[in-house]
Design a protein around this motif. Structure first.
Motif, PDB file in Angstrom:
ATOM      1  N   PHE A  90       0.802  -1.217   0.000  1.00  0.00           N
ATOM      2  CA  PHE A  90       0.000   0.000   0.000  1.00  0.00           C
ATOM      3  C   PHE A  90       0.839   1.273   0.000  1.00  0.00           C
ATOM      4  N   GLY A  91       0.306   2.294  -0.679  1.00  0.00           N
ATOM      5  CA  GLY A  91       0.906   3.616  -0.689  1.00  0.00           C
ATOM      6  C   GLY A  91      -0.089   4.629  -0.161  1.00  0.00           C
ATOM      7  N   TYR A  92       0.406   5.645   0.544  1.00  0.00           N
ATOM      8  CA  TYR A  92      -0.442   6.667   1.139  1.00  0.00           C
ATOM      9  C   TYR A  92       0.140   8.048   0.825  1.00  0.00           C
ATOM     10  N   SER A  93      -0.753   9.007   0.586  1.00  0.00           N
ATOM     11  CA  SER A  93      -0.362  10.405   0.449  1.00  0.00           C
ATOM     12  C   SER A  93      -1.216  11.201   1.420  1.00  0.00           C
ATOM     13  N   LEU A  97      -1.791  18.780   7.681  1.00  0.00           N
ATOM     14  CA  LEU A  97      -2.462  19.991   8.158  1.00  0.00           C
ATOM     15  C   LEU A  97      -3.979  19.829   8.124  1.00  0.00           C
ATOM     16  N   THR A  98      -4.477  19.167   7.102  1.00  0.00           N
ATOM     17  CA  THR A  98      -5.929  18.942   7.017  1.00  0.00           C
ATOM     18  C   THR A  98      -6.335  17.596   7.603  1.00  0.00           C
ATOM     19  N   HIS A  99      -5.339  16.752   7.934  1.00  0.00           N
ATOM     20  CA  HIS A  99      -5.578  15.416   8.513  1.00  0.00           C
ATOM     21  C   HIS A  99      -6.376  14.526   7.560  1.00  0.00           C
ATOM     22  N   GLU A 100      -6.073  14.649   6.265  1.00  0.00           N
ATOM     23  CA  GLU A 100      -6.724  13.834   5.255  1.00  0.00           C
ATOM     24  C   GLU A 100      -5.667  13.167   4.389  1.00  0.00           C
ATOM     25  N   GLU A 203       3.592   3.817   9.298  1.00  0.00           N
ATOM     26  CA  GLU A 203       2.161   3.652   9.514  1.00  0.00           C
ATOM     27  C   GLU A 203       1.461   5.002   9.476  1.00  0.00           C
ATOM     28  N   VAL A 204       0.200   4.984   9.102  1.00  0.00           N
ATOM     29  CA  VAL A 204      -0.593   6.214   9.055  1.00  0.00           C
ATOM     30  C   VAL A 204      -0.790   6.737  10.475  1.00  0.00           C
ATOM     31  N   PRO A 205      -0.472   8.007  10.734  1.00  0.00           N
ATOM     32  CA  PRO A 205      -0.657   8.557  12.081  1.00  0.00           C
ATOM     33  C   PRO A 205      -2.121   8.522  12.502  1.00  0.00           C
ATOM     34  N   ILE A 210      -8.647   8.633   5.939  1.00  0.00           N
ATOM     35  CA  ILE A 210      -8.092   8.065   4.719  1.00  0.00           C
ATOM     36  C   ILE A 210      -9.208   7.706   3.749  1.00  0.00           C
ATOM     37  N   THR A 211      -9.062   8.136   2.498  1.00  0.00           N
ATOM     38  CA  THR A 211      -9.963   7.747   1.426  1.00  0.00           C
ATOM     39  C   THR A 211      -9.245   6.748   0.540  1.00  0.00           C
TER      40      THR A 211
END
Length: 366
Positions: A90-93, A97-100, A203-205, A210-211
């Motif tokens: 998996f990849g995440y962007s 600041l917006t927590h998205e 890991e995602v904070p 997350i979408t």
């Protein structure tokens, strides 16, 4: 325009599927950078931390920056804080600041395009190692400067496309460029190699919404997915049959580049040529209203030239940054084709002159 990071994740994953090899020689590394770009009334300063583990199977890139623009006596400032992750499949962007953020299954995409990755792997093999990298640089008009110590690391030093780079084991530790009135530098401050990195670094904070992106929704979404606030309606298709576009764009002679794939998704036609993981030429066709939207430029897109080419309206664009503020130095040529109610445009991941993009357009016989 969507950040290039998604595209790079895709290419990295395809490379891993195509060849069961390690992406880097080292098992792990932590590098901190300072970067700055200035010119044309703007200035960006910031820091970046890059963490790589398991020979490249895990990556985390965190950037904090401030952009300042002064025009007509007015000064505006914008802060950025982003985190890009690659962890296994998996990849995440993420915008901190917006927590998205967004999530993509890069392994699923890689498996779908494994045959293309395998085909590309053979051609890229000749560019492996120091001699291969030297060949790649010189074949593409660059200058090879040899080896130089930087932060006590033995780096390959070379110029390509106006950028001087110091590369250590596949990672750029330092880069300098001056182009289009902008001075851009990125310099590593510290390098820690083969160190222990906590698993939670990849890991995602907590507190991030997350979408999940639809991995197989078509390659049009990878290279041009809409951001929040964009018009979600899908426009009409170009006034040209996709098979004709595919035939016209699948046999182009772009020195050093190899055809990767063609795709038709959400009424966007796409053909991609690749030279490396970070060097791509993307040819796209959409319905003609997009010409008028992009021809005006906008945030991150500077209009360098508006002119007539082969009897058609054309616009040459300098892409300076992605939607998340990441500085880039890309180019695009828009070519209005009212006879097909369409706009044809070419986007490059690296600087490419207006004349070179015109040579590509001339080969496309529609």
């Amino acid at each position: 325009m969507k950040t290039l990071y998604t595209s790079l994740l895709l290419m990295a994953a395809i490379g891993l599927q195509a060849q069961p090899v390690k992406r880097y020689e080292f098992k792990s590394i932590i590098i901190t950078y300072a970067f700055e770009s200035s010119g044309m009334g703007s200035r960006t300063t910031g820091t970046k931390t890059l963490k790589i583990d398991d020979f490249g199977a895990k990556e985390a890139k965190e950037e904090i920056s401030t952009f300042t623009m002064t025009a007509m006596g007015n000064t505006t400032t914008e802060d950025k804080h982003t985190l890009d992750l690659l962890n296994g499949d998996f990849g995440y962007s993420i915008n901190l600041l917006t927590h998205e953020g967004t999530k993509m299954n890069v392994a699923e995409i890689a498996r779908a395009f494994q045959p293309a990755g395998m085909a590309m792997a053979g051609d890229l093999e000749k560019y492996r190692g120091q001699e291969g990298m030297k060949r790649f640089v010189e074949e593409n008009g660059g200058t090879w400067h040899g080896n130089e110590s930087f932060l006590n690391k033995n780096c390959w030093v070379f110029d390509m496309m106006g950028v001087k780079m110091w590369m250590y084991k596949g990672v750029i530790l330092k880069s300098e460029s001056t182009a289009w009135g902008m001075d851009i530098t990125e310099t590593a401050l510290t390098v820690q190699e083969n160190v222990s990195i906590p698993e939670n670094a990849f890991e995602v904070p907590s507190g991030i919404t997350i979408t999940e992106q639809q991995a197989m929704g078509g390659l049009g979404s990878l290279f041009g997915e809409m951001e929040p606030g964009d018009d979600p309606a899908i426009g009409p298709p170009p006034g040209l049959n996709y098979e004709k576009f595919k035939t016209a764009t699948s046999n182009l002679n772009i020195p050093g580049y190899q055809l990767f794939l063609t795709d038709n998704s959400d009424n966007i036609y796409l053909t991609t040529y690749v030279k490396s993981e970070t060097d791509q030429v993307v040819i796209m066709m959409e319905n003609e209203p997009r010409f008028y939207e992009m021809a005006e430029g906008g945030e991150g897109m500077v209009v360098e030239n508006t002119y007539s080419f082969n009897g058609h309206d054309a616009v040459y664009l300098h892409i300076t940054n992605e939607d998340d503020g990441t500085p880039v130095n890309s180019r695009a040529l828009l070519y209005h084709m009212p006879e097909y109610q369409s706009v044809l445009y070419i986007i490059t991941g690296i600087p490419m002159s207006q004349q070179k993009l015109e040579q590509i357009i001339k080969q496309i016989q529609l």
